[in-house]
Design a protein around this motif. Structure first.
Motif, PDB file in Angstrom:
ATOM      1  N   ASP A  56      -3.478  72.931  18.765  1.00 18.87           N
ATOM      2  CA  ASP A  56      -3.786  74.303  18.376  1.00 18.87           C
ATOM      3  C   ASP A  56      -2.818  74.853  17.329  1.00 18.87           C
ATOM      4  O   ASP A  56      -2.599  76.061  17.240  1.00 18.87           O
ATOM      5  N   GLU A  57      -2.274  73.964  16.522  1.00 24.35           N
ATOM      6  CA  GLU A  57      -1.472  74.390  15.380  1.00 24.35           C
ATOM      7  C   GLU A  57      -2.364  74.507  14.146  1.00 24.35           C
ATOM      8  O   GLU A  57      -3.440  73.916  14.080  1.00 24.35           O
ATOM      9  N   SER A  58      -1.901  75.242  13.148  1.00 20.50           N
ATOM     10  CA  SER A  58      -2.690  75.486  11.946  1.00 20.50           C
ATOM     11  C   SER A  58      -2.839  74.226  11.092  1.00 20.50           C
ATOM     12  O   SER A  58      -1.907  73.446  10.943  1.00 20.50           O
ATOM     13  N   PHE A  59      -4.036  74.051  10.510  1.00 23.45           N
ATOM     14  CA  PHE A  59      -4.286  72.977   9.554  1.00 23.45           C
ATOM     15  C   PHE A  59      -4.025  73.421   8.115  1.00 23.45           C
ATOM     16  O   PHE A  59      -3.910  72.581   7.226  1.00 23.45           O
ATOM     17  N   LEU A  60      -3.985  74.729   7.871  1.00 23.27           N
ATOM     18  CA  LEU A  60      -3.841  75.228   6.501  1.00 23.27           C
ATOM     19  C   LEU A  60      -3.186  76.606   6.525  1.00 23.27           C
ATOM     20  O   LEU A  60      -3.721  77.538   7.113  1.00 23.27           O
ATOM     21  N   THR A  61      -2.039  76.728   5.880  1.00 22.96           N
ATOM     22  CA  THR A  61      -1.315  77.995   5.815  1.00 22.96           C
ATOM     23  C   THR A  61      -1.876  78.849   4.682  1.00 22.96           C
ATOM     24  O   THR A  61      -2.032  78.359   3.557  1.00 22.96           O
ATOM     25  N   PRO A  62      -2.213  80.114   4.920  1.00 22.70           N
ATOM     26  CA  PRO A  62      -2.826  80.941   3.876  1.00 22.70           C
ATOM     27  C   PRO A  62      -1.859  81.321   2.758  1.00 22.70           C
ATOM     28  O   PRO A  62      -0.696  81.653   3.010  1.00 22.70           O
ATOM     29  N   THR A  63      -2.376  81.269   1.528  1.00 24.54           N
ATOM     30  CA  THR A  63      -1.595  81.673   0.358  1.00 24.54           C
ATOM     31  C   THR A  63      -2.345  82.641  -0.547  1.00 24.54           C
ATOM     32  O   THR A  63      -1.745  83.224  -1.451  1.00 24.54           O
ATOM     33  N   ALA A  64      -3.660  82.800  -0.347  1.00 21.99           N
ATOM     34  CA  ALA A  64      -4.461  83.645  -1.233  1.00 21.99           C
ATOM     35  C   ALA A  64      -4.319  85.120  -0.869  1.00 21.99           C
ATOM     36  O   ALA A  64      -4.179  85.476   0.300  1.00 21.99           O
ATOM     37  N   GLY A  65      -4.375  85.977  -1.876  1.00 20.17           N
ATOM     38  CA  GLY A  65      -4.295  87.417  -1.652  1.00 20.17           C
ATOM     39  C   GLY A  65      -2.868  87.888  -1.480  1.00 20.17           C
ATOM     40  O   GLY A  65      -1.921  87.098  -1.398  1.00 20.17           O
ATOM     41  N   LYS A  66      -2.723  89.192  -1.412  1.00 21.57           N
ATOM     42  CA  LYS A  66      -1.393  89.790  -1.283  1.00 21.57           C
ATOM     43  C   LYS A  66      -0.864  89.684   0.143  1.00 21.57           C
ATOM     44  O   LYS A  66       0.319  89.424   0.356  1.00 21.57           O
ATOM     45  N   ASP A  67      -1.735  89.901   1.125  1.00 24.63           N
ATOM     46  CA  ASP A  67      -1.291  89.894   2.527  1.00 24.63           C
ATOM     47  C   ASP A  67      -1.274  88.491   3.133  1.00 24.63           C
ATOM     48  O   ASP A  67      -0.719  88.293   4.209  1.00 24.63           O
ATOM     49  N   LYS A  68      -1.935  87.558   2.466  1.00 25.52           N
ATOM     50  CA  LYS A  68      -1.901  86.141   2.864  1.00 25.52           C
ATOM     51  C   LYS A  68      -2.266  85.921   4.335  1.00 25.52           C
ATOM     52  O   LYS A  68      -1.551  85.285   5.086  1.00 25.52           O
ATOM     53  N   LEU A  69      -3.430  86.467   4.701  1.00 28.46           N
ATOM     54  CA  LEU A  69      -3.996  86.206   6.016  1.00 28.46           C
ATOM     55  C   LEU A  69      -5.147  85.215   5.871  1.00 28.46           C
ATOM     56  O   LEU A  69      -5.655  84.989   4.771  1.00 28.46           O
ATOM     57  N   MET A  70      -5.563  84.630   6.981  1.00 30.84           N
ATOM     58  CA  MET A  70      -6.743  83.769   7.010  1.00 30.84           C
ATOM     59  C   MET A  70      -7.533  84.090   8.266  1.00 30.84           C
ATOM     60  O   MET A  70      -7.535  83.368   9.252  1.00 30.84           O
ATOM     61  N   ARG A  71      -8.241  85.214   8.192  1.00 31.56           N
ATOM     62  CA  ARG A  71      -9.083  85.678   9.290  1.00 31.56           C
ATOM     63  C   ARG A  71     -10.528  85.251   9.025  1.00 31.56           C
ATOM     64  O   ARG A  71     -10.940  85.083   7.887  1.00 31.56           O
ATOM     65  N   ASP A  72     -11.293  85.089  10.094  1.00 34.11           N
ATOM     66  CA  ASP A  72     -12.739  84.839   9.986  1.00 34.11           C
ATOM     67  C   ASP A  72     -13.079  83.631   9.111  1.00 34.11           C
ATOM     68  O   ASP A  72     -13.966  83.721   8.258  1.00 34.11           O
ATOM     69  N   PRO A  73     -12.427  82.488   9.272  1.00 33.86           N
ATOM     70  CA  PRO A  73     -12.721  81.359   8.388  1.00 33.86           C
ATOM     71  C   PRO A  73     -14.127  80.816   8.606  1.00 33.86           C
ATOM     72  O   PRO A  73     -14.500  80.442   9.704  1.00 33.86           O
ATOM     73  N   CYS A  74     -14.901  80.784   7.537  1.00 34.00           N
ATOM     74  CA  CYS A  74     -16.267  80.248   7.570  1.00 34.00           C
ATOM     75  C   CYS A  74     -16.288  78.934   6.801  1.00 34.00           C
ATOM     76  O   CYS A  74     -15.939  78.895   5.620  1.00 34.00           O
ATOM     77  N   VAL A  75     -16.704  77.859   7.447  1.00 35.71           N
ATOM     78  CA  VAL A  75     -16.759  76.534   6.837  1.00 35.71           C
ATOM     79  C   VAL A  75     -18.191  76.015   6.869  1.00 35.71           C
ATOM     80  O   VAL A  75     -18.848  76.056   7.913  1.00 35.71           O
ATOM     81  N   ILE A  76     -18.687  75.535   5.727  1.00 33.21           N
ATOM     82  CA  ILE A  76     -19.973  74.843   5.698  1.00 33.21           C
ATOM     83  C   ILE A  76     -19.826  73.555   4.885  1.00 33.21           C
ATOM     84  O   ILE A  76     -18.957  73.452   4.024  1.00 33.21           O
ATOM     85  N   ARG A  77     -20.677  72.592   5.180  1.00 28.82           N
ATOM     86  CA  ARG A  77     -20.735  71.392   4.348  1.00 28.82           C
ATOM     87  C   ARG A  77     -21.690  71.689   3.201  1.00 28.82           C
ATOM     88  O   ARG A  77     -22.849  72.053   3.405  1.00 28.82           O
ATOM     89  N   GLY A  78     -21.212  71.502   1.985  1.00 27.71           N
ATOM     90  CA  GLY A  78     -22.021  71.821   0.832  1.00 27.71           C
ATOM     91  C   GLY A  78     -22.964  70.703   0.430  1.00 27.71           C
ATOM     92  O   GLY A  78     -22.916  69.581   0.954  1.00 27.71           O
ATOM     93  N   ALA A  79     -23.814  70.991  -0.550  1.00 28.97           N
ATOM     94  CA  ALA A  79     -24.739  69.988  -1.066  1.00 28.97           C
ATOM     95  C   ALA A  79     -23.998  68.851  -1.746  1.00 28.97           C
ATOM     96  O   ALA A  79     -24.535  67.751  -1.901  1.00 28.97           O
ATOM     97  N   ASP A  80     -22.754  69.088  -2.156  1.00 24.06           N
ATOM     98  CA  ASP A  80     -21.931  68.065  -2.792  1.00 24.06           C
ATOM     99  C   ASP A  80     -21.174  67.205  -1.784  1.00 24.06           C
ATOM    100  O   ASP A  80     -20.395  66.324  -2.158  1.00 24.06           O
ATOM    101  N   GLY A  81     -21.376  67.456  -0.492  1.00 22.92           N
ATOM    102  CA  GLY A  81     -20.711  66.692   0.548  1.00 22.92           C
ATOM    103  C   GLY A  81     -19.356  67.233   0.948  1.00 22.92           C
ATOM    104  O   GLY A  81     -18.809  66.842   1.988  1.00 22.92           O
ATOM    105  N   ARG A  82     -18.792  68.127   0.148  1.00 23.08           N
ATOM    106  CA  ARG A  82     -17.506  68.732   0.477  1.00 23.08           C
ATOM    107  C   ARG A  82     -17.695  69.902   1.441  1.00 23.08           C
ATOM    108  O   ARG A  82     -18.783  70.485   1.546  1.00 23.08           O
TER     109      ARG A  82
END
Length: 315
Positions: A56-82
């Motif tokens: 239950d440790e983080s896989f990715l530390t947030p760096t985007a934005g000023k407050d650098k939070l990572m709330r509500d992460p939405c992940v989908i597999r794209g048409a490109d496979g990524r």
């Protein structure tokens, strides 16, 4: 004869191995606390019992934005496979975070997408992605409050917030269409998530109304088009508690909607086979402690074994 039997047996074993490799493993992306430590992942083989990965440790530390939070992460597999991920970077910034990955472990450089910088917006909350296979593009959608835009419901939510759902289209996560309203039925709404089924788009949403009578529940709307024409909301599919952050697993004919019972500090779920009659299955699911809402998605058993062999705890 013996040789033929051996060939047949090997063929059957090969088919079994390939089939097992394609068996689905359900994944859940989520955050904890205020989202300050980043992306958490859990997995399940049945959609009911979920186990955190990497202790239950983080896989990715947030760096985007000023407050650098990572709330509500939405992940989908794209048409490109990524795998493509968007998230809430702050309680009150006008954009969202974005990153992509081939294996859910190693991620691209994080980017801030300034979706609502051109208007007097208060926020960009709980972004989601749905792929539009008809036009081969992604739709990103989220909740935003623009003060004074919907004055008739300005006093119905929490404080100054009076949200509506907005959307943009993108093919490459580099250029985006101009934001447009996705869902406005005369009430404050957040946390929408959309699934397609048999030519229909099904939107699960949170009615964020607090006054004069609290809703704070999950409802359903449908449309034949991904970005327009959604129906008025259904009756609540959740019970006598406050719920938010729905995410949906379509398992065979069963729709399972997971959600955050955030005032009760626990997770809940309801299921249905017809999107009309819903059964509460909250007492049947097990989630990691302290989990906050995110997204459920699917990978194969082979992918799971390849990517998470150093991070998993067996069920």
């Amino acid at each position: 004869m013996i040789r033929e039997k051996l060939i047949l047996l090997l063929s059957m074993l090969t088919i079994t191995v390939v089939a097992n490799a394609q068996t689905p493993v359900y994944m859940f992306s989520y955050f904890k606390n205020n989202g300050q430590d980043g992306l958490h992942l859990a997995y399940s083989r049945d959609g009911y019992k979920w186990t955190a990965l990497k202790k239950d440790e983080s896989f990715l530390t947030p760096t985007a934005g000023k407050d650098k939070l990572m709330r509500d992460p939405c992940v989908i597999r794209g048409a490109d496979g990524r795998f493509h991920m968007v998230w809430t970077v702050s309680w009150n910034e006008k954009g969202i975070g974005y990153a992509s990955s081939a294996d859910l472990v190693n991620w691209s450089e994080q980017k801030y997408i300034p979706l609502m910088e051109h208007v007097d917006a208060l926020n960009c909350w709980a972004p989601e992605i749905t792929y539009d296979s008809k036009k081969k593009q992604y739709m990103i959608y989220w909740a935003t409050t623009i003060p004074g835009k919907y004055p008739e419901t300005d006093s119905s939510g929490d404080g100054n917030y009076n949200h509506r759902m907005y959307y943009v289209f993108t093919k490459d996560f580099k250029t985006f269409t101009r934001p447009e309203v996705l869902y406005d039925k005369g009430f404050t709404v957040i946390d929408a998530t959309i699934r397609s089924r048999n030519g229909q788009y099904v939107m699960f949403l949170k009615d964020e109304t607090k006054l004069p009578r609290a809703e704070k529940n999950i409802k359903v709307a449908t449309s034949k088009n991904i970005h327009t024409g959604y129906s008025a909301p259904s009756a609540p599919i959740t019970g006598n508690y406050w719920a938010e952050g729905p995410t949906v697993l379509l398992k065979g004919k069963e729709w399972i909607v997971y959600f955050d019972k955030y005032r009760d500090h626990r997770y809940g779920a309801v299921s249905s086979t017809d999107l009309k009659t819903w059964n509460d299955i909250s007492d049947k699911i097990q989630m990691p402690g302290g989990i906050r809402h995110g997204t459920v998605f699917t990978i194969t058993s082979k992918e799971f074994d390849d990517w998470f062999k150093n991070y998993r705890q067996e069920l």
